[in-house]
Design an enzyme around this catalytic site. Sequence first.
Site, PDB file in Angstrom:
ATOM      1  N   ASP A  37       0.863  -1.189   0.000  1.00 28.79           N
ATOM      2  CA  ASP A  37       0.000   0.000   0.000  1.00 28.79           C
ATOM      3  C   ASP A  37       0.905   1.246   0.000  1.00 28.79           C
ATOM      4  OD1 ASP A  37      -3.265   0.101   0.904  1.00 28.79           O
ATOM      5  OD2 ASP A  37      -2.215   2.005   0.960  1.00 28.79           O
ATOM      6  N   ASP A  60       3.670   1.888  -4.328  1.00 29.29           N
ATOM      7  CA  ASP A  60       2.774   2.827  -5.004  1.00 29.29           C
ATOM      8  C   ASP A  60       2.574   2.269  -6.407  1.00 29.29           C
ATOM      9  OD1 ASP A  60       1.614   4.879  -6.486  1.00 29.29           O
ATOM     10  OD2 ASP A  60       2.702   6.457  -5.419  1.00 29.29           O
ATOM     11  N   TYR A 159     -13.483   7.468 -13.302  1.00 32.29           N
ATOM     12  CA  TYR A 159     -13.513   6.176 -12.599  1.00 32.29           C
ATOM     13  C   TYR A 159     -14.087   5.102 -13.521  1.00 32.29           C
ATOM     14  CZ  TYR A 159     -14.439   2.811  -8.841  1.00 32.29           C
ATOM     15  OH  TYR A 159     -14.466   1.694  -8.039  1.00 32.29           O
TER      16      TYR A 159
END
Length: 269
Positions: A37, A60, A159
């Site tokens: 994460d 990342d 998105y």
Amino acid sequence: MMRLEGKTALVTGAARGIGAAIATAFVENGAFVYLTDIDDPTGQATTENLGGQARYLHLDVRRESDWGAVMTQVLEERGVLHVLVNNAGITGFEEGSHVHDPEHVSLEEWHAVHRTNLDGVFLGCKHAIRTMRQSASTGSIINISSRSGLVGIPGAAAYASSKAAVRNHTKTVALYCAEQGLPVRCNSIHPAAILTPMWEPILGDGPEREERMREFVQDCPLRRFGHPEEVAAVAVMLASDEAAYINGAELNIDGGILAGAVAAPVRSQ
Ligand code: NDP
């Protein structure tokens, strides 16, 4: 039953939400899991709760150098990678503007969403294929797309576009690996309305929270939000050898939202 005994898995965006639930279910099923994460304190805390079968690494998903370093470490420590879950994703509503319709979303915000959701999945697939080829193991790549990758979402254009691209890239990766004679499968999961911290900026914590929650699930045949564990159960199946013939597929986990259409004719009384 330990359905992932002996497997090594890597999950992105695993500090919380669906990623944390998938990592937990994988460990419960016997896998060794790398949780990764950008939120290192939360990621480390989640990993500590999972005991000796889990390890936390910073990753990342937007940075190719991070992918290279993490895959090198996995190969050095474990010699093999069997499962990658490309889970990390953002809506674009985390800190920026809430205006994400196709007329007004800024190019900067459009790119930011695609960098995490699409570039991140592209890089994950690329580096997993190479690592799985080197470790000569059977592999399963699981890409977390969304219901929004299957239908248009006027208020979340970036998105929806990024998740639709993830759906298609999954099929390209599945076909490429088969063409190459690599025993690596690639499938996408399409959740909808799973109650995780991702929803917090949208639901808020004011008095309207309960009403907003009700509104969001009123078109869901099951009339409720899903749980991260309900997505994790499907990820376990796709990661396991039980799914050996499932390749290039898309699985909806949405309480039946996509089973019908709001425009369906209603019989008059
Ligand atoms: P959360 O926001 O709860 O968790 C996402 C995690 O990913 C966070 O820990 C976040 O860290 C991390 N992350 C964000 N950007 C990056 C990055 N560049 N590299 C690595 N990690 C990153 O999300 P959910 O658990 O709800 O969602 C997980 C996936 O499921 C996402 O791909 C999402 O789009 C998808 N999905 C979720 C649905 C839902 O209803 N919840 C429905 C459909 C799809 P930080 O907190 O620091 O940003």
